[in-house]
Design an enzyme around this catalytic site. Structure first.
Site, short mmCIF file in Angstrom:
data_model
loop_
_atom_site.label_atom_id
_atom_site.label_comp_id
_atom_site.label_asym_id
_atom_site.label_seq_id
_atom_site.Cartn_x
_atom_site.Cartn_y
_atom_site.Cartn_z
N CYS A 154 24.85 46.78 59.16
CA CYS A 154 25.91 47.14 58.22
C CYS A 154 27.22 47.48 58.94
CB CYS A 154 25.49 48.33 57.37
SG CYS A 154 24.04 48.02 56.38
N HIS A 179 30.86 53.60 53.99
CA HIS A 179 29.90 52.52 53.78
C HIS A 179 29.23 52.73 52.43
CE1 HIS A 179 26.85 49.60 54.27
NE2 HIS A 179 25.87 50.44 54.56
N ASN A 199 24.74 47.41 47.92
CA ASN A 199 24.98 47.49 49.35
C ASN A 199 25.07 46.06 49.91
OD1 ASN A 199 24.89 47.82 52.11
ND2 ASN A 199 23.13 49.22 52.11
O1 UT7 Z 1 23.16 50.21 54.60
C1 UT7 Z 1 22.36 50.54 55.70
C2 UT7 Z 1 21.86 51.90 55.60
N1 UT7 Z 1 21.02 52.05 54.44
C3 UT7 Z 1 21.07 53.18 53.78
O2 UT7 Z 1 21.85 54.03 54.09
C4 UT7 Z 1 20.05 53.37 52.68
C5 UT7 Z 1 19.61 54.81 52.66
N2 UT7 Z 1 18.52 55.07 51.76
C6 UT7 Z 1 18.64 55.11 50.41
O3 UT7 Z 1 19.66 54.79 49.86
C7 UT7 Z 1 17.48 55.65 49.64
O4 UT7 Z 1 16.57 56.22 50.54
C8 UT7 Z 1 16.76 54.63 48.74
C9 UT7 Z 1 17.62 54.27 47.56
C10 UT7 Z 1 16.39 53.38 49.53
C11 UT7 Z 1 15.47 55.26 48.19
O5 UT7 Z 1 15.80 56.45 47.48
P1 UT7 Z 1 15.10 57.84 47.80
O6 UT7 Z 1 15.64 58.80 46.86
O7 UT7 Z 1 15.29 58.13 49.26
O8 UT7 Z 1 13.60 57.53 47.48
P2 UT7 Z 1 12.32 57.70 48.42
O9 UT7 Z 1 12.17 56.52 49.31
O10 UT7 Z 1 12.30 59.05 49.08
O11 UT7 Z 1 11.18 57.68 47.34
C12 UT7 Z 1 11.05 58.73 46.37
C13 UT7 Z 1 10.16 58.22 45.26
C14 UT7 Z 1 8.88 57.59 45.79
O12 UT7 Z 1 7.83 57.87 44.87
P3 UT7 Z 1 6.76 59.03 45.18
O13 UT7 Z 1 6.13 58.68 46.49
O14 UT7 Z 1 7.55 60.30 45.23
O15 UT7 Z 1 5.82 58.93 44.01
C15 UT7 Z 1 9.18 56.14 45.76
O16 UT7 Z 1 8.03 55.33 45.67
O17 UT7 Z 1 10.83 57.20 44.52
C16 UT7 Z 1 10.01 56.04 44.49
N3 UT7 Z 1 10.86 54.88 44.45
C17 UT7 Z 1 11.23 54.28 43.31
N4 UT7 Z 1 10.94 54.56 42.02
C18 UT7 Z 1 11.45 53.75 41.09
C19 UT7 Z 1 11.41 54.22 45.48
N5 UT7 Z 1 12.14 53.19 45.03
C20 UT7 Z 1 12.02 53.20 43.69
C21 UT7 Z 1 12.54 52.39 42.67
N6 UT7 Z 1 12.23 52.71 41.38
N7 UT7 Z 1 13.32 51.32 42.89
#
Ligand code: UT7
Length: 327
Positions: free
Chosen positions: A113, A254, A284
Site C-alpha cells: 500500500c 491511507h 482500500n
Molecule cells: O492497507 C494495508 C493495511 N491494511 C489495513 O490496515 C487493514 C487493517 N485491518 C482492518 O481494517 C480490520 O482488521 C478488518 C476490517 C480487516 C477486520 O475488522 P476487525 O474489526 O479487526 O475484525 P476482526 O478480524 O478482529 O474480527 C472480529 C470478528 C470475528 O468474529 P469472532 O471471531 O469475534 O466471532 C471475525 O470473524 O468479526 C468477524 N468478521 C466479520 N464478520 C462479518 C471478520 N470479517 C467479517 C465480515 N463480516 N466481513
C-alpha cells in the site's frame, strides 16, 4: 538540489460500483458489519479483460492535462503497484507504450500500500538532481481478482483504482513544494499481510487449490501496527519540518479503514474536517488510496494551490511512510 513540486493530479476508477450488499450473498457478512467496522459502503471493480494499465492510463492523462504537459514530455514513469498487468515487464513500461512517452525511463516499485509514497520519493530524487524534468508517479491496484471470495475478512475491504501525479522542478512562486518524504520498512512482520504467487509459490494445481492466488491478511494485527506506524511517521514528517499538526491544511491518511483513520487523526489532534476521506466509496485501493484521494480533493476545490498537505501510508512489508508538501 532542485526544489520539486506536484504539477498535476489525476485518477481513475472503473465504472462498476459494487455495494456491500453484493458480499452478503457470497460470505457470512452484512452491509451493517462492513460499514460499521470499516467505513466502506461500496468499491469499484474492473470488468473482465481489463488490467491495471487500463486504470493507470486515464489517470496519467488527467494528471498531464492538469500540468499542461504532453505525454512526449514525460522522462520518468514510476508505478507503485503490487497487482500490475504482469509479473514482468513492469506496468510502467506497458503504460509508457499506451501513453506514448517514448523518452521515459519506466519501472515499478513494489511496496504494498506504500507503493505510491515510495514511488514519489524515488521520482523526487531523479528530479531533484536535475537529470529528469517531468516524472509521472502512479499508484494503484487491481485487487478484485486477487481477493479470496471465501474469506470475509479480506474480500470486503479492497477495491480497484489508480491515481497519478506529475512531479517536476519548481519554476516560480506559484508552484508548491514537496517538503520531505519519510520511508520505513520492517520485514519481520511480512507474513501478516501478503500476496503469494511469486517464485515461492509458482503456478501449480496445488497452489490454486490452496487458494494461494489471493491476498492473505491478519486484519486485526495489521490494524494495530497501522495505527502505531501511521501516527509515528506523520509526526516524524511534521517535526522534520518544524511544523505542528494545527498548521496542516489537509490530511490524507491511507484509506484502509475509517477507524484507523479516525484514531490516527485523533492522536495527531487533526480535526476530522481536515481529513480527506474516500474509503467509503472506493474501499482500500492499496497504493492507489493517496493519489486518488488527492486528485478528488484538488478537483473538487478543497485542496488549493499553496495548501499544506500531509499524507501517510502503511502496508505489506510492512512498509510505511509520510510526505509533506505544499500543493
Ligand atoms: O492497507 C494495508 C493495511 N491494511 C489495513 O490496515 C487493514 C487493517 N485491518 C482492518 O481494517 C480490520 O482488521 C478488518 C476490517 C480487516 C477486520 O475488522 P476487525 O474489526 O479487526 O475484525 P476482526 O478480524 O478482529 O474480527 C472480529 C470478528 C470475528 O468474529 P469472532 O471471531 O469475534 O466471532 C471475525 O470473524 O468479526 C468477524 N468478521 C466479520 N464478520 C462479518 C471478520 N470479517 C467479517 C465480515 N463480516 N466481513
Amino acid at each position: 538540489m532542485l526544489k520539486t513540486c506536484i504539477k498535476g493530479t489525476g485518477s481513475y476508477f472503473p465504472p462498476r460500483v459494487v455495494p456491500n450488499k453484493f458480499f452478503e450473498s457470497i460470505v457470512y457478512t452484512s452491509d451493517e458489519w462492513i460499514t460499521t467496522r470499516t467505513g466502506i459502503r461500496e468499491r469499484r471493480f474492473i470488468d473482465n479483460g481489463l488490467a491495471f494499465s487500463d486504470l493507470a492510463l486515464p489517470a496519467a492523462r488527467a494528471a498531464l492535462d492538469m500540468a499542461g504537459l504532453p505525454a512526449e514530455a514525460v522522462e520518468l514513469i514510476v508505478v507503485g503497484t503490487s497487482t500490475g498487468d504482469m509479473i514482468s515487464p513492469a506496468s510502467a513500461c506497458i503504460l509508457q507504450k499506451k501513453l506514448g512517452a517514448p523518452r521515459a525511463v519506466a519501472f515499478d516499485v513494489s511496496a504494498g500500500c506504500s507503493g505510491w509514497v515510495y514511488s514519489l520519493q524515488v521520482a523526487q530524487k531523479f528530479v531533484q538532481d536535475g537529470s529528469h524534468q517531468c516524472a509521472l508517479v502512479l499508484g494503484g491496484e487491481v485487487l478484485s481478482n486477487r481477493i479470496d471470495y471465501q474469506d470475509r475478512t479480506t474480500c470486503v475491504v479492497f477495491g480497484d483504482g489508480a491515481g497519478a501525479v506529475v512531479v517536476g522542478p519548481c519554476n516560480g512562486s506559484d508552484d508548491g513544494e514537496i517538503l520531505s518524504t519519510h520511508l520505513h520498512a520492517d520485514g519481520e512482520l511480512w507474513d501478516l499481510l501478503y500476496l503469494p504467487g511469486g517464485s515461492a509459490n509458482p503456478p501449480s494445481r496445488e497452489m490454486v487449490e490452496a487458494r494461494m492466488l489471493y491476498v492473505k491478511m491478519q486484519g486485526n494485527e495489521v490494524f494495530k501496527q497501522a495505527v502505531r506506524s501511521l501516527s509515528a511517521v506523520a509526526l516524524e514528517a511534521l517535526e522534520h519540518n518544524g511544523l505542528t499538526p494545527d498548521e496542516i491544511d489537509w490530511f490524507i491518511p491511507h484509506q484502509a479503514n475509517i477507524r484507523i483513520m479516525e484514531e490516527v487523526a485523533r492522536r495527531l489532534e487533526i480535526p476530522i474536517e481536515k481529513v480527506i476521506i474516500t474509503v467509503d466509496r472506493y474501499g482500500n485501493t492499496s497504493a492507489g488510496t493517496i493519489p486518488t484521494s488527492l486528485d478528488e480533493a484538488v478537483r473538487d476545490g478543497r485542496i488549493k494551490r499553496g495548501d499544506l498537505v500531509l499524507v501517510n501510508t502503511f502496508g505489506a512489508g510492512f512498509t510505511w511512510g509520510a510526505s509533506l508538501f505544499r500543493f
